[in-house]
Design a protein around this motif. Structure first.
Motif, PDB file in Angstrom:
ATOM      1  N   UNK A 123      24.385  26.526  -0.094  1.00 12.72           N
ATOM      2  CA  UNK A 123      25.133  25.783   0.921  1.00 12.72           C
ATOM      3  C   UNK A 123      24.387  24.506   1.309  1.00 12.72           C
ATOM      4  N   UNK A 124      23.068  24.616   1.409  1.00 10.86           N
ATOM      5  CA  UNK A 124      22.256  23.456   1.800  1.00 10.86           C
ATOM      6  C   UNK A 124      22.297  22.364   0.743  1.00 10.86           C
ATOM      7  N   UNK A 125      22.060  22.751  -0.541  1.00  9.28           N
ATOM      8  CA  UNK A 125      22.013  21.670  -1.531  1.00  9.28           C
ATOM      9  C   UNK A 125      23.406  21.148  -1.869  1.00  9.28           C
ATOM     10  N   UNK A 126      24.441  21.980  -1.733  1.00  8.89           N
ATOM     11  CA  UNK A 126      25.802  21.484  -1.945  1.00  8.89           C
ATOM     12  C   UNK A 126      26.180  20.439  -0.912  1.00  8.89           C
ATOM     13  N   UNK A 127      25.747  20.660   0.327  1.00 12.75           N
ATOM     14  CA  UNK A 127      26.008  19.689   1.395  1.00 12.75           C
ATOM     15  C   UNK A 127      25.274  18.377   1.131  1.00 12.75           C
ATOM     16  N   UNK A 128      24.008  18.493   0.728  1.00 18.73           N
ATOM     17  CA  UNK A 128      23.225  17.287   0.414  1.00 18.73           C
ATOM     18  C   UNK A 128      23.861  16.525  -0.741  1.00 18.73           C
ATOM     19  N   UNK A 129      24.294  17.252  -1.761  1.00 13.33           N
ATOM     20  CA  UNK A 129      24.900  16.604  -2.925  1.00 13.33           C
ATOM     21  C   UNK A 129      26.175  15.858  -2.539  1.00 13.33           C
ATOM     22  N   UNK A 130      26.987  16.464  -1.693  1.00 10.37           N
ATOM     23  CA  UNK A 130      28.220  15.804  -1.242  1.00 10.37           C
ATOM     24  C   UNK A 130      27.903  14.517  -0.499  1.00 10.37           C
ATOM     25  N   UNK A 131      26.901  14.582   0.368  1.00  9.43           N
ATOM     26  CA  UNK A 131      26.511  13.397   1.135  1.00  9.43           C
ATOM     27  C   UNK A 131      25.919  12.316   0.244  1.00  9.43           C
ATOM     28  N   UNK A 132      25.359  12.691  -0.888  1.00  7.14           N
ATOM     29  CA  UNK A 132      24.806  11.705  -1.806  1.00  7.14           C
ATOM     30  C   UNK A 132      25.904  10.765  -2.323  1.00  7.14           C
ATOM     31  N   UNK A 133      27.121  11.255  -2.313  1.00  5.04           N
ATOM     32  CA  UNK A 133      28.234  10.443  -2.797  1.00  5.04           C
ATOM     33  C   UNK A 133      28.646   9.329  -1.857  1.00  5.04           C
ATOM     34  N   UNK A 134      28.104   9.327  -0.626  1.00  7.24           N
ATOM     35  CA  UNK A 134      28.497   8.278   0.324  1.00  7.24           C
ATOM     36  C   UNK A 134      27.308   7.420   0.766  1.00  7.24           C
ATOM     37  N   UNK A 135      26.166   7.549   0.064  1.00  2.05           N
ATOM     38  CA  UNK A 135      25.016   6.708   0.420  1.00  2.05           C
ATOM     39  C   UNK A 135      25.345   5.246   0.132  1.00  2.05           C
ATOM     40  N   UNK A 136      24.753   4.369   0.931  1.00  2.00           N
ATOM     41  CA  UNK A 136      25.069   2.951   0.820  1.00  2.00           C
ATOM     42  C   UNK A 136      23.923   2.102   0.273  1.00  2.00           C
ATOM     43  N   UNK A 137      22.748   2.712   0.119  1.00  2.47           N
ATOM     44  CA  UNK A 137      21.621   1.936  -0.381  1.00  2.47           C
ATOM     45  C   UNK A 137      20.588   2.855  -1.010  1.00  2.47           C
ATOM     46  N   UNK A 138      19.567   2.231  -1.546  1.00  6.77           N
ATOM     47  CA  UNK A 138      18.506   2.963  -2.241  1.00  6.77           C
ATOM     48  C   UNK A 138      17.793   3.956  -1.339  1.00  6.77           C
ATOM     49  N   UNK A 139      17.528   3.563  -0.095  1.00  9.40           N
ATOM     50  CA  UNK A 139      16.789   4.433   0.813  1.00  9.40           C
ATOM     51  C   UNK A 139      17.600   5.679   1.180  1.00  9.40           C
ATOM     52  N   UNK A 140      18.903   5.536   1.276  1.00 14.64           N
ATOM     53  CA  UNK A 140      19.755   6.695   1.528  1.00 14.64           C
ATOM     54  C   UNK A 140      19.711   7.678   0.369  1.00 14.64           C
ATOM     55  N   UNK A 141      19.731   7.133  -0.850  1.00 18.50           N
ATOM     56  CA  UNK A 141      19.645   7.988  -2.039  1.00 18.50           C
ATOM     57  C   UNK A 141      18.297   8.696  -2.087  1.00 18.50           C
ATOM     58  N   UNK A 142      17.241   7.986  -1.740  1.00 22.87           N
ATOM     59  CA  UNK A 142      15.897   8.556  -1.750  1.00 22.87           C
ATOM     60  C   UNK A 142      15.802   9.737  -0.781  1.00 22.87           C
ATOM     61  N   UNK A 143      16.357   9.571   0.413  1.00 24.09           N
ATOM     62  CA  UNK A 143      16.334  10.645   1.413  1.00 24.09           C
ATOM     63  C   UNK A 143      17.111  11.867   0.916  1.00 24.09           C
ATOM     64  N   UNK A 144      18.246  11.623   0.304  1.00 23.49           N
ATOM     65  CA  UNK A 144      19.046  12.744  -0.220  1.00 23.49           C
ATOM     66  C   UNK A 144      18.298  13.506  -1.308  1.00 23.49           C
ATOM     67  N   UNK A 145      17.612  12.789  -2.167  1.00 21.14           N
ATOM     68  CA  UNK A 145      16.868  13.461  -3.240  1.00 21.14           C
ATOM     69  C   UNK A 145      15.719  14.306  -2.680  1.00 21.14           C
ATOM     70  N   UNK A 146      15.091  13.826  -1.595  1.00 22.57           N
ATOM     71  CA  UNK A 146      14.030  14.612  -0.959  1.00 22.57           C
ATOM     72  C   UNK A 146      14.580  15.920  -0.407  1.00 22.57           C
ATOM     73  N   UNK A 147      15.699  15.853   0.297  1.00 20.59           N
ATOM     74  CA  UNK A 147      16.297  17.058   0.878  1.00 20.59           C
ATOM     75  C   UNK A 147      16.887  17.974  -0.200  1.00 20.59           C
ATOM     76  N   UNK A 148      17.334  17.385  -1.296  1.00 25.01           N
ATOM     77  CA  UNK A 148      17.846  18.199  -2.402  1.00 25.01           C
ATOM     78  C   UNK A 148      16.720  19.061  -2.980  1.00 25.01           C
TER      79      UNK A 148
END
Length: 507
Positions: free
Chosen positions: A128-153
């Motif tokens: 449930x946790x990584x599925x939520x993170x993965x979904x949110x990765x689809x709406x990141x707007x910049x490199x730093x947002x993607x970086x944060x998502x990968x850390x939580x993934x």
């Protein structure tokens, strides 16, 4: 001769209540129980097939989704993600790398929590946790947002693979474990094929609701994971002692099969079993100081550096051979499907022969041969030969990996030591992903000679580690064969685990 365990299988309720001795039969084979005396081999196989049908499909699905969500960034990359987020090739490599920092850090605590929180609770929670993170990765707007998502993934996915690998050892005897490891791990290669097909189809949604096609890859695959996580608690069974799908006789048989691989003393008392099932810090310390885990790391890196390099960059490698993005996505499919079939067949044969290292050596040799072909043919105008080299390398990677994990796991005695040892082996081993994330630099396209050469180098070091590990096991087994064991009782040898003079390492 089989081995005692330091903190292994839990007793049945009746054994604990009565304080009686759990009757265990002598073990006839050199390293593992052939079968339970008085019980036919067919009866054992029928029970194991029943376990396979109840356990493996869900485990495979969980790992398929994990690997799909971990590696789909490679598919998103060639669909325009870098341009939309204004990222450089170096930033993309860093986004891949940071995943492994948190992934490695959280594997050991997650594995130790597995028995406390129960697999049917912990594994779906992680999903449930990584599925939520993965979904949110689809709406990141910049490199730093993607970086944060990968850390939580990395945090969310950390406990899944070592948890499932350890979970299988709680259900299957060690001479039957690799086939089951391969069955669920083959989901990784299927995920590679599935990822290419999904990415090919989802990319056609480019522009829907104002989102680019690469965003839909993350969003839809993340939502799929969340949906499966909601069903998973009802499809995951915790332990043989509590499995409702087993009859009382089947439950007793599988517990006896597990115990028979851990002692040749003929019996263990209920006090010994109760003591073994408790958590002790020394079991974790034993794992952290065990030489075989650290030697096994070089074997692990020799397989997982190529594994992650291929999973993250295969679409790019194929595209840079001159194919379009859609064709590159589709050309990954036959590679992964073939690898899955070979992995399952090799694992079945390895279990049947009760040998690990010969199969690992063979398939690691294929990895090396594949990369040699790729290096020799890159830039020579023969993309088909390069593709063939990659094909051979991948067919070596996916059968070698479950063999490597199973070999270390079956040579660690005791639930908690095995849990900690596997987490350390797999956790530190996955630092290979952090390294491999930086092997294939954009400036090296389309030949990627540096990346391929580094993968080859790690593979050769891994092959050397396998040879040293086997020779070390053989030397220790020969030495233990001459030790007088009459000075130890069953309790003392159980506490020594895989350091007991009765323990024989599987080769």
């Amino acid at each position: 001769m089989s081995s005692p365990n330091s903190d292994t299988e839990k007793p049945t309720a009746s054994t604990i209540e009565n304080g009686t001795r759990a009757s265990l039969r002598s073990v006839p084979s050199k390293t593992d129980v052939e079968h339970i005396p008085g019980v036919s081999r067919e009866t054992e196989n029928k029970l194991l097939r029943k376990l396979d049908l109840r356990l493996i499909p869900m485990l495979a699905l969980l790992y398929l989704l994990a690997f799909l969500d971990r590696g789909n960034i490679g598919n998103a990359k060639i669909e325009g993600m870098l341009d939309d987020l204004h990222m450089t090739g170096h930033q993309y490599s860093l986004a891949l790398t940071v995943f492994f920092f948190t992934y490695v850090a959280f594997e050991l605590p997650s594995n130790l929590l597995l028995k406390k929180l129960r697999p049917s609770r912990l594994l779906p929670l992680l999903m449930l946790a990584w599925g939520t993170v993965m979904t949110l990765m689809g709406i990141v707007q910049n490199y730093h947002g993607l970086l944060a998502c990968r850390l939580f993934l990395g945090v969310a996915e950390a406990g899944l693979y070592p948890g499932i690998a350890y979970y299988i050892t709680l259900w299957y005897p060690r001479d039957r474990a690799q086939y089951r490891q391969a069955l669920f791990f083959s989901a990784a290669s299927v995920a590679g094929a599935f990822s290419g097909l999904l990415a090919y189809g989802i990319a056609k949604m480019d522009g829907v609701a104002g989102y680019a096609g690469w965003r839909w890859i993350f969003i839809l695959e993340g939502l799929l994971t969340v949906a499966v996580a909601l069903v998973a608690p009802f499809a995951i069974h915790d332990f043989p002692e509590t499995a409702k799908f087993l009859s009382e006789d089947e439950r007793e048989l599988i517990i006896t099969m597990l115990r028979n691989q851990t002692t040749s003393e003929g019996f263990v008392t209920s006090e010994v079993i109760q003591e073994e099932s408790k958590f002790r810090a020394k079991y974790v310390i034993d794992a952290l100081t065990d030489w075989q885990i650290y030697l096994g790391l070089f074997m692990y890196w020799g397989i997982t550096c190529p594994l992650y390099g291929i999973s993250f960059f295969l679409p790019s490698i194929i595209k840079d051979l001159g194919y379009t993005s859609s064709t590159a996505q589709l050309l990954t499919v036959p590679i992964y499907i073939t690898a899955a079939i070979v992995a399952i067949g090799a694992a079945w044969l390895s279990d049947r022969r009760q040998q690990r290292s010969p199969f690992i050596l063979f398939f690691m040799s294929l990895i090396a041969i594949g990369f040699i072909i790729v290096i020799a043919s890159s830039g020579r105008g023969v993309p088909g030969v390069v593709y063939a080299g990659v094909f051979i390398a991948v067919v070596g990677i996916y059968p070698a990996f479950p063999g490597n994990v199973t070999w270390i796991a079956v040579n660690l005695a005791g639930d908690y030591k095995r849990a900690a040892g596997m987490a350390v082996h797999i956790g530190l081993g996955n630092m290979a992903g952090a390294m491999a994330s930086n092997f294939y630099r954009s400036q090296d396209a389309p030949k990627y000679i540096l990346g391929h050469s580094l993968e080859l180098g790690f593979c050769v070091v891994g092959i050397i580690a396998v040879v040293i590990l086997r020779l070390s096991y053989q030397r220790i087994n020969r030495k233990r064969a001459h030790i007088d064991v009459s000075q130890y009782d069953a309790y003392q040898m159980a506490q020594m685990g895989d350091r007991s003079p009765m323990f024989r390492y599987m080769l």
